[in-house]
Design an enzyme around this catalytic site. Structure first.
Site, PDB file in Angstrom:
ATOM      1  N   ARG A  61       0.836  -1.214   0.000  1.00 16.89           N
ATOM      2  CA  ARG A  61       0.000   0.000   0.000  1.00 16.89           C
ATOM      3  C   ARG A  61       0.870   1.264   0.000  1.00 16.89           C
ATOM      4  NH1 ARG A  61      -4.060  -0.629   4.752  1.00 16.89           N
ATOM      5  NH2 ARG A  61      -4.833   1.360   3.987  1.00 16.89           N
ATOM      6  N   HIS A 113      -5.947   7.599  12.668  1.00 14.07           N
ATOM      7  CA  HIS A 113      -5.548   6.192  12.512  1.00 14.07           C
ATOM      8  C   HIS A 113      -4.097   6.057  12.049  1.00 14.07           C
ATOM      9  CE1 HIS A 113     -10.040   4.825  12.123  1.00 14.07           C
ATOM     10  NE2 HIS A 113      -9.695   5.102  13.362  1.00 14.07           N
TER      11      HIS A 113
HETATM   12  C1  BJW Z   1     -17.090   7.402  -1.521  1.00 17.69           C
HETATM   13  C2  BJW Z   1     -16.494   7.256  -2.747  1.00 17.69           C
HETATM   14  C3  BJW Z   1     -16.316   8.426  -3.473  1.00 17.69           C
HETATM   15  C4  BJW Z   1     -16.608   5.311  -1.917  1.00 17.69           C
HETATM   16  N1  BJW Z   1     -16.732   9.599  -2.970  1.00 17.69           N
HETATM   17  N2  BJW Z   1     -17.503   8.572  -1.025  1.00 17.69           N
HETATM   18  C5  BJW Z   1     -18.435  -2.683  19.144  1.00 17.69           C
HETATM   19  C6  BJW Z   1     -19.056  -1.444  19.194  1.00 17.69           C
HETATM   20  C7  BJW Z   1     -18.324  -0.276  19.105  1.00 17.69           C
HETATM   21  C8  BJW Z   1     -16.960  -0.309  18.947  1.00 17.69           C
HETATM   22  C9  BJW Z   1     -16.344  -1.528  18.886  1.00 17.69           C
HETATM   23  C10 BJW Z   1     -17.063  -2.710  18.987  1.00 17.69           C
HETATM   24  N3  BJW Z   1     -16.185  -3.735  18.906  1.00 17.69           N
HETATM   25  C11 BJW Z   1     -14.935  -3.241  18.731  1.00 17.69           C
HETATM   26  C12 BJW Z   1     -15.019  -1.903  18.727  1.00 17.69           C
HETATM   27  C13 BJW Z   1     -13.909  -0.952  18.545  1.00 17.69           C
HETATM   28  C14 BJW Z   1     -13.366  -0.947  17.128  1.00 17.69           C
HETATM   29  C15 BJW Z   1     -14.508  -0.852  16.130  1.00 17.69           C
HETATM   30  O1  BJW Z   1     -15.016   0.212  15.809  1.00 17.69           O
HETATM   31  N4  BJW Z   1     -14.956  -1.949  15.567  1.00 17.69           N
HETATM   32  C16 BJW Z   1     -16.070  -1.932  14.631  1.00 17.69           C
HETATM   33  C17 BJW Z   1     -15.737  -2.812  13.445  1.00 17.69           C
HETATM   34  C18 BJW Z   1     -17.331  -2.298  15.373  1.00 17.69           C
HETATM   35  N5  BJW Z   1     -12.526   0.218  17.050  1.00 17.69           N
HETATM   36  C19 BJW Z   1     -11.258   0.204  17.422  1.00 17.69           C
HETATM   37  O2  BJW Z   1     -10.714  -0.818  17.806  1.00 17.69           O
HETATM   38  C20 BJW Z   1     -10.537   1.529  17.418  1.00 17.69           C
HETATM   39  N6  BJW Z   1      -9.976   1.736  18.701  1.00 17.69           N
HETATM   40  C21 BJW Z   1     -10.722   1.896  19.784  1.00 17.69           C
HETATM   41  O3  BJW Z   1     -11.946   1.821  19.760  1.00 17.69           O
HETATM   42  O4  BJW Z   1      -9.989   2.146  20.922  1.00 17.69           O
HETATM   43  C22 BJW Z   1     -10.696   2.250  22.170  1.00 17.69           C
HETATM   44  C23 BJW Z   1     -11.227   3.625  22.466  1.00 17.69           C
HETATM   45  C24 BJW Z   1     -11.961   3.803  23.599  1.00 17.69           C
HETATM   46  C25 BJW Z   1     -12.470   5.040  23.920  1.00 17.69           C
HETATM   47  C26 BJW Z   1     -12.227   6.129  23.088  1.00 17.69           C
HETATM   48  C27 BJW Z   1     -11.477   5.965  21.991  1.00 17.69           C
HETATM   49  C28 BJW Z   1     -10.998   4.716  21.664  1.00 17.69           C
HETATM   50  C29 BJW Z   1      -9.406   1.513  16.398  1.00 17.69           C
HETATM   51  C30 BJW Z   1      -9.915   1.436  15.003  1.00 17.69           C
HETATM   52  C31 BJW Z   1      -8.752   1.292  14.041  1.00 17.69           C
HETATM   53  C32 BJW Z   1      -9.228   1.202  12.600  1.00 17.69           C
HETATM   54  N7  BJW Z   1      -8.119   0.882  11.783  1.00 17.69           N
HETATM   55  C33 BJW Z   1      -8.314   0.822  10.327  1.00 17.69           C
HETATM   56  C34 BJW Z   1      -6.988   0.363   9.710  1.00 17.69           C
HETATM   57  C35 BJW Z   1      -5.962   1.502   9.854  1.00 17.69           C
HETATM   58  C36 BJW Z   1      -4.752   1.324   9.051  1.00 17.69           C
HETATM   59  C37 BJW Z   1      -5.013   0.998   7.606  1.00 17.69           C
HETATM   60  O5  BJW Z   1      -5.485   1.844   6.818  1.00 17.69           O
HETATM   61  O6  BJW Z   1      -4.692  -0.136   7.252  1.00 17.69           O
HETATM   62  O7  BJW Z   1      -8.681   2.112   9.827  1.00 17.69           O
HETATM   63  S1  BJW Z   1      -9.672  -0.223   9.824  1.00 17.69           S
HETATM   64  C38 BJW Z   1     -10.177   0.795   8.479  1.00 17.69           C
HETATM   65  O8  BJW Z   1     -11.513   1.293   8.725  1.00 17.69           O
HETATM   66  C39 BJW Z   1      -9.249   2.011   8.505  1.00 17.69           C
HETATM   67  C40 BJW Z   1     -10.204   3.131   8.255  1.00 17.69           C
HETATM   68  O9  BJW Z   1      -9.665   4.357   8.702  1.00 17.69           O
HETATM   69  C41 BJW Z   1     -11.438   2.694   8.987  1.00 17.69           C
HETATM   70  C42 BJW Z   1     -12.702   3.392   8.540  1.00 17.69           C
HETATM   71  O10 BJW Z   1     -13.006   3.064   7.209  1.00 17.69           O
HETATM   72  P1  BJW Z   1     -13.654   4.156   6.248  1.00 17.69           P
HETATM   73  O11 BJW Z   1     -12.700   5.251   6.010  1.00 17.69           O
HETATM   74  O12 BJW Z   1     -14.999   4.537   6.745  1.00 17.69           O
HETATM   75  O13 BJW Z   1     -13.753   3.324   4.876  1.00 17.69           O
HETATM   76  P2  BJW Z   1     -14.946   2.363   4.380  1.00 17.69           P
HETATM   77  O14 BJW Z   1     -14.407   1.550   3.284  1.00 17.69           O
HETATM   78  O15 BJW Z   1     -15.594   1.657   5.504  1.00 17.69           O
HETATM   79  O16 BJW Z   1     -16.037   3.390   3.810  1.00 17.69           O
HETATM   80  C43 BJW Z   1     -15.785   4.152   2.654  1.00 17.69           C
HETATM   81  C44 BJW Z   1     -17.000   5.023   2.373  1.00 17.69           C
HETATM   82  O17 BJW Z   1     -16.685   5.859   1.269  1.00 17.69           O
HETATM   83  C45 BJW Z   1     -18.253   4.213   1.980  1.00 17.69           C
HETATM   84  O18 BJW Z   1     -19.386   4.729   2.684  1.00 17.69           O
HETATM   85  C46 BJW Z   1     -18.406   4.479   0.483  1.00 17.69           C
HETATM   86  O19 BJW Z   1     -19.754   4.545   0.056  1.00 17.69           O
HETATM   87  C47 BJW Z   1     -17.767   5.834   0.349  1.00 17.69           C
HETATM   88  N8  BJW Z   1     -17.197   6.097  -0.977  1.00 17.69           N
HETATM   89  N9  BJW Z   1     -16.234   5.912  -2.956  1.00 17.69           N
HETATM   90  C48 BJW Z   1     -17.329   9.608  -1.746  1.00 17.69           C
HETATM   91  N10 BJW Z   1     -15.765   8.390  -4.724  1.00 17.69           N
END
Ligand code: BJW
Length: 249
Positions: A61, A113
């Protein structure tokens, strides 16, 4: 720590913002998680189990990001223009690990992130710029240590189960802002997915979603515009700079 002034704006961006620059999203049908399981590459446990595989995933990447044909698109440029021309503070909070916002000119930017162009030492904890491939033999440029089962370096990104970066600064800005705009994110990863609810609970800021299609939390936003980021973001920024906050519907 910079404070968000009156008329402050917080923008949250996700992978959809960089899609038209040629970088894949995660959860779209052709997204990264359709080709590789996040449990194999984006958790601390995955790195413990198979660090070479995780390095390979991020090396590929990083090379893609640094290729000549990847650059900022009109959405990145519009957000940089908003920061330059808006009379209050604009804090750009990106979930993206690419550097396309910086390359477009954004300065007040938080990578919650982390960054793929940064490496962190597992021994001394120092993080710094990194643009080469990384492997188990790569020594840390700060402390010089190398080797061991996990090697010395890891990519400086936030995996599932790890604490996102700069949360104090982000939460302070969310508390004070008058406009919160979420762009190109599916709203499925917390804590970013909860920012709109945090803002609504305070009851003062206007909330806007700009995305290709409605996100998981779309009904929480007061205003919504759907279409490619390269079109809807410049349109929204033009209107905001022309009409001010009163022009948001
Ligand atoms: C377009 C388009 C165009 C397409 N124009 N739009 C249960 C409930 C709640 C929380 C949790 C749970 N179980 C576990 C958790 C916590 C967990 C979590 O959220 N899990 C869920 C899966 C439920 N979260 C964590 O672990 C986080 N840490 C945490 O919570 O710590 C504790 C804490 C406590 C208290 C306060 C604070 C924190 C850490 C999360 C780390 C995420 N890491 C990643 C990888 C990073 C490195 C890498 O890039 O490899 O981050 S995962 C991945 O998802 C990446 C992204 O940043 C992240 C979000 O994705 P994003 O950007 O939304 O992409 P997509 O693909 O999902 O969406 C794209 C959108 O664009 C779509 O809607 C399309 O329609 C649109 N689109 N083309 C405009 N042309």
């Amino acid at each position: 720590m910079p404070q968000t002034s009156a008329r402050g704006i917080v923008i949250l961006t996700g992978a959809g913002t960089s899609r038209e620059s040629g970088l894949h999203t995660f959860r779209d049908p052709d997204g990264i998680w359709s080709r590789v399981r996040l449990e194999d590459v984006a958790t601390p446990e995955a790195f413990e189990r198979d660090p070479a595989r995780v390095h390979g995933f991020y090396n590929a990447r990083r090379r893609a990001l640094l290729s000549d044909d990847i650059g900022p698109n009109p959405a990145h440029r519009a957000l940089a223009r908003l920061e330059a021309e808006w009379p209050g503070e604009v804090l750009l909070v990106t979930q993206n690990i690419d550097n396309l916002h910086e390359r477009a000119g954004s300065k007040n930017l938080v990578h919650m992130h982390g960054e793929i162009l940064s490496a962190r030492c597992l021994r001394c904890g120092v993080a710094g710029p990194w643009s080469a491939d990384m492997n188990l033999e790569t020594p840390c440029p700060a402390c010089g240590q190398a080797g061991g089962r996990l090697g010395a370096l890891r990519v400086d990104v936030v995996w599932f189960g790890e604490m996102p970066m700069a949360m104090d600064r982000i939460l302070t800005a969310l508390e004070a802002c008058e406009l919160f705009v979420s762009i190109g994110t599916s709203g499925s990863v917390y804590p970013a997915a909860g920012f709109v609810q945090d803002v609504r609970e305070r009851g003062r800021a206007h909330t806007v979603e700009l995305n290709l299609e409605p996100s998981e939390g779309h009904s929480l936003f007061a205003e919504r515009h759907y279409g490619p980021a390269s079109r809807v973001v410049p349109e929204f920024v033009d209107r905001l700079l022309r009409d001010g906050l009163g022009g948001t519907s």
